[in-house]
Scaffold this active site. Structure first.
Site, PDB file in Angstrom:
ATOM      1  CG  ASP A 255      -7.629  -5.420   4.453  1.00 56.18           C
ATOM      2  OD1 ASP A 255      -7.059  -5.712   5.512  1.00 56.18           O
ATOM      3  OD2 ASP A 255      -7.777  -4.249   4.054  1.00 56.18           O
TER       4      ASP A 255
ATOM      5  CD  GLU B 268      -2.905  -1.310   2.261  1.00 57.47           C
ATOM      6  OE1 GLU B 268      -2.679  -0.742   3.330  1.00 57.47           O
ATOM      7  OE2 GLU B 268      -3.949  -1.929   2.019  1.00 57.47           O
TER       8      GLU B 268
ATOM      9  CD  GLU C 242      -9.856  -1.634   7.956  1.00 54.33           C
ATOM     10  OE1 GLU C 242      -8.965  -2.235   8.566  1.00 54.33           O
ATOM     11  OE2 GLU C 242      -9.688  -1.155   6.819  1.00 54.33           O
TER      12      GLU C 242
HETATM   13  C1  GCU Z   1      -6.152  -2.291   5.680  1.00 51.21           C
HETATM   14  C2  GCU Z   1      -6.506  -1.013   6.368  1.00 51.21           C
HETATM   15  C3  GCU Z   1      -5.366  -0.053   6.387  1.00 51.21           C
HETATM   16  C4  GCU Z   1      -4.143  -0.742   6.977  1.00 51.21           C
HETATM   17  C5  GCU Z   1      -3.856  -2.009   6.225  1.00 51.21           C
HETATM   18  C6  GCU Z   1      -2.768  -2.851   6.864  1.00 51.21           C
HETATM   19  O1  GCU Z   1      -5.997  -2.104   4.320  1.00 51.21           O
HETATM   20  O2  GCU Z   1      -7.579  -0.434   5.718  1.00 51.21           O
HETATM   21  O3  GCU Z   1      -5.739   1.052   7.143  1.00 51.21           O
HETATM   22  O4  GCU Z   1      -3.050   0.096   6.933  1.00 51.21           O
HETATM   23  O5  GCU Z   1      -4.992  -2.825   6.207  1.00 51.21           O
HETATM   24  O6  GCU Z   1      -3.115  -3.857   7.456  1.00 51.21           O
HETATM   25  O7  GCU Z   1      -1.608  -2.532   6.759  1.00 51.21           O
END
Ligand code: GCU
Length: 833
Positions: free
Chosen positions: A372, A292, A400
């Site tokens: 996720d 990400e 979440e």
């Molecule tokens: C999910 C979540 C993010 C988090 C990511 C992770 O995508 O929405 O906020 O950073 O997981 O586990 O690193």
């Protein structure tokens, strides 16, 4: 009346037993702590038992340290707390105590009611003390000759706290650890948190967000981390930190963060040394890299193992700290037009060949499913690929994708689908919990982590009921085959009361809560159908799953839905499982219905094992789920007076909110799919709402009609907003329904950017007034738009209505929130809509 409580003690309230029950327990004369070190968990345990006896039995008991001097008065008993070795060194016979695992304990009551709480180590003694107290608080006697060992050595939480005091996925106020880029001065809440953790056997914590920041290693913060460690150590909780991979570049100004670069190696050696000066018992580093947008070893042309081993070598010089490398590595710019692409494949593809290459103090942390934290996922196949490198499973107490603590969702039933799942590795029994315990592959270090989002609110998680997940997480990490119902019953007795009505009600609502949430948020393994392209991840937005690179695709079109993950025609994901499991998922006939759309792309008319078509199952499940969510608040209401008013009202408000939002979910998802496939609901419900008056059909003054995006987030696709942001608007009509008693519900949007006010009248009589202030009340972000996050409902119960009465709503806008209204329902008793 019971005194109000704010939740700060969680399940450790030590409420007094009735005098009848208390009289069955002996008077304790003294507590002997086999340690005089005030920062030791043994000393902590003694103080905790003293506090517990005072609360539960109203006994004031002194703490002593000398086992030899104890002279036993006949009508009193003594509680000894310490390690087995200290007990033995004091000349006591320990030959009857079987060997214990690290952190295990022995709890024993002799014929004179003397109690021994002996740990394999100091933490074990503390865990035993909590077990003793939590039994006592439920009126249960101390057992004799009871041993308890944790299933796995690693039982950690991961906070996603940012240095600025915000919390990623936090729904309970600001961080208890950080503020304004530094560690907070007052760490009282941190010690209280460690107490809660210790009481359920949790022994480690990563204190900051996996999306980390180099400022963590400023001098001030190194000192602050030392203070956090000191605050938690007496509770047997050790701390670790999450690293930002590019810290050498951004903090030290090095030209690279290449893990093989000598200056980078020297930099991390220095940081690790400095950190250990403040936190000598650091549990290690958690690393999110190449995920990400985060940099990582791949950024510098190095392997994941080379990245992890850099930190492993630095830690090796000190104690037993480990590197925990997250398996959450994937490309979030995946091309959806290629039917072979699949984000779910990523973890195995990235990690399977690394198994033998990681240093021996590296562990891999794997989210329970391959995507996720969705409402339903299959067990991550990566658990079947790591043999040499030990694994940690990653759960999320933070809800979440599961209602963000504003919907009740008790998670152990979900966790059990993963922990009990038998991966049949090499054709042998391989349930996930036996992999995590280390038993399956002979690992010494492995276990559990969960993302937890406690915040500064006195409820810790923003909701009293959500705390059952934190409690249960500890219980499961200790004993993963626990019964989910037993766990919630214990928690309820400790948190509220042993009153059977309360225990039964909380238990039944909790046990139904995950299936209920699944029913209205995403069925048959399609994932939680929430908005995923913005950061909110909360309300319904099915179309956001597709058409982007995030790879949470549903591949829904006019004809069919689901990801083809078969080896034969799809992404090949099913083939990542060991043979027997792969075979099961490869075919529609052998794939369980609840994961059908995870593994297969099928027409909406595909028949399930239940005999229903996929689309009819969607419609029915959403109606069933939302209908069940309506029952939670009335069931809770029956507990009025049996628990304190403050917590009673706090929970009631959320259950009522959930009831309204579950209908938003129901209608959004159903209308979205009906629009997509054009197949009507066999029962004629979807798209037909006979009890509603659409706001856009009312006589409007100072209000305009606007289309809502996405269309399915509004009844009829439209809503009304005031024409200016400083003058009220009025919506009026005559009630077309027969005279009678109705529950009158107003659906409106409560988004960020202002707090609108509303007044509802009928026949000139004011029925209710309210404010659009959910963001502050529920403590989490909604959105700044009129959409599925912000859509909500307020209900006025048992209103006497005359046909032809004038219904009037006056909306007073505020800032960017233009008093938006969607519709009004007149619901005869018992009708849900
Ligand atoms: C999910 C979540 C993010 C988090 C990511 C992770 O995508 O929405 O906020 O950073 O997981 O586990 O690193």
């Amino acid at each position: 009346m019971l005194p109000d409580e704010n939740g700060i003690d969680g399940w450790l309230r030590y409420a007094s037993l009735s005098s009848k029950l208390a009289s069955q327990f002996k008077q304790y004369r003294s507590i002997i702590a086999l340690s005089k070190d005030e920062s030791s968990p043994v000393f902590t345990a003694a103080k905790e038992v003293q506090k517990g006896l005072n609360g539960i039995l109203k006994q004031e008991v002194k703490i002593g340290h000398d086992l030899a001097s104890k002279s036993q008065a006949e009508d009193t008993a003594t509680i000894v707390i310490g390690t087995i070795s200290a007990f033995s060194q004091a000349g006591k016979d320990v030959s009857n105590i079987p060997p214990l695992k690290e952190d295990g304990f022995w709890l024993n009551k002799d014929g004179n009611e003397n109690v021994q709480i002996l740990g394999q180590n100091e933490r074990g003694a503390l865990y035993g003390a909590f077990e003793f107290l939590m039994l006592l608080a439920q009126g249960k006697p101390c057992p004799s000759g009871h041993i308890s060992n944790p299933s796995a050595p690693i039982r950690w939480v991961n906070q996603w706290d940012n240095l600025d005091g915000s919390i990623e996925r936090g729904y309970a106020g600001p961080s208890i650890f950080f503020k304004d880029m530094v560690v907070r001065e007052d760490l009282t809440r941190v010690s209280q948190y460690a107490r809660l953790m210790a009481s359920v056997g949790l022994n480690g914590i990563i204190v900051n967000n996996v999306n980390s920041h180099h400022e963590l290693f400023s001098l001030k913060n190194l000192e602050g981390l030392g203070r956090i460690a000191n605050a938690m150590r007496p509770w047997g909780v050790r701390i670790g930190v999450a690293l930002f991979f590019d810290t050498p570049k951004t903090l030290a100004g090095l030209p690279t963060s290449d893990p093989l670069d000598p200056d980078v190696i020297a930099f991390w050696d220095r940081i690790t040394a400095e950190l250990h000066q403040h936190v000598p018992d650091l549990i290690g580093y958690l690393i999110k890299a190449n995920s990400e947008g985060q940099p990582g070893p791949l950024t510098y042309g190095r392997t994941l193992a080379e990245g992890a081993n850099l930190f492993a070598a630095a830690l090796k010089r000190y104690g037993d700290g480990v590197v925990v490398y997250r398996a959450f590595v994937y490309n979030h710019h995946l091309d959806e037009s290629n039917w072979k692409n699949d984000r779910a494949n990523a973890a195995v593809e990235f990690f399977k060949d690394m198994d033998t290459l990681f240093a021996d103090n590296v562990l891999v942390q794997i989210k329970y499913g391959p995507i996720d934290f969705q409402v339903r996922e299959p067990t991550s196949p990566l658990f079947a690929h790591l043999r040499k490198t030990p694994a940690i499973i990653e759960f999320q107490v933070a809800q979440e994708y599961l209602g963000q603590q504003s919907h009740v969702c008790y998670l152990p039933p979900l966790w059990k689908t993963i922990l009990d799942f038998d991966l049949r590795i090499d054709g042998e029994s391989s349930p996930v919990h036996k992999i995590l315990s280390g038993e399956r592959f002979g690992w010494k270090q492995s276990g559990y982590a969960s993302v937890v989002n406690v915040g500064s609110d006195s409820t810790w998680l923003g909701s009293h009921l959500a705390m059952s997940n934190l409690y249960a997480y500890g219980r499961y990490a200790w004993a993963p085959t626990s019964d989910a119902e037993d766990v919630i019953r214990d928690w309820t007795r400790l948190t509220f009361t042993s009153n059977p009505t309360v225990v039964d009600t909380v238990t039944s609502i909790s046990m139904e809560s995950w299936p209920t949430y699944e029913n209205y948020s995403g069925n048959l393994g399609i994932q939680t159908l929430c908005e995923i392209t913005k950061t909110c991840h909360y309300g319904p937005r099915p179309d956001s799953m597709d058409g982007n690179g995030w790879g949470q695709w549903t591949r829904a079109d006019a004809h069919g839905i689901g990801m083809d993950r078969t080896v034969a025609t799809g992404t090949g994901y099913a083939g990542q499982y060991p043979t027997e499991v792969a075979k099961m998922y490869e075919k529609i006939e052998t794939t369980p219905d609840e994961l059908l759309l995870w593994f297969h792309h099928v027409p909406y008319t595909q028949r399930l094992k239940s005999g229903k078509t996929v689309i009819q199952h969607f419609y029915d499940a959403h109606y069933e789920g939302a209908a069940n969510a309506q029952t939670f608040a009335p069931r809770w209401e029956a507990l009025r007076g049996l628990i304190d008013d403050a917590r009673f009202k706090h929970v009631l408000f959320r259950l009522k909110y959930q009831a309204g939002h579950s209908l938003v979910w129901r209608d959004s998802v159903n209308n979205f799919y009906m629009d997509k496939c054009g197949i009507a609901d066999e029962h004629g419900r979807v798209g037909h709402y006979p009890y509603r008056i659409e706001a856009e059909s009312m006589d409007l003054t100072g209000y305009n009609v606007v289309p809502i995006t996405p269309f399915e987030a509004a009844s009829g696709g439209k809503a009304i907003i005031t024409t200016s942001n400083d003058k009220p608007g009025t919506a009026k009509c005559k009630v077309p329904f027969e005279t009678g008693i109705y529950n009158v519900a107003v659906n409106y949007y409560d988004h960020l950017g202002g707090t609108s006010r509303y007044k509802l009248s009928l026949g000139g009589k004011v029925i209710g007034e309210w404010a659009g202030d959910l963001g502050t009340v529920l403590l989490h972000d909604f959105s700044d738009l009129r959409d599925g996050h912000s859509a909500t409902r307020i209900t006025f119960e048992s209103v006497s209505v005359n046909k032809g009465d004038v219904l009037e709503i006056i909306g007073m806008p505020d800032g960017d929130e233009l008093a938006p209204i969607d519709y009004v329902s007149f619901l005869p008793p018992g009708v849900v809509d």
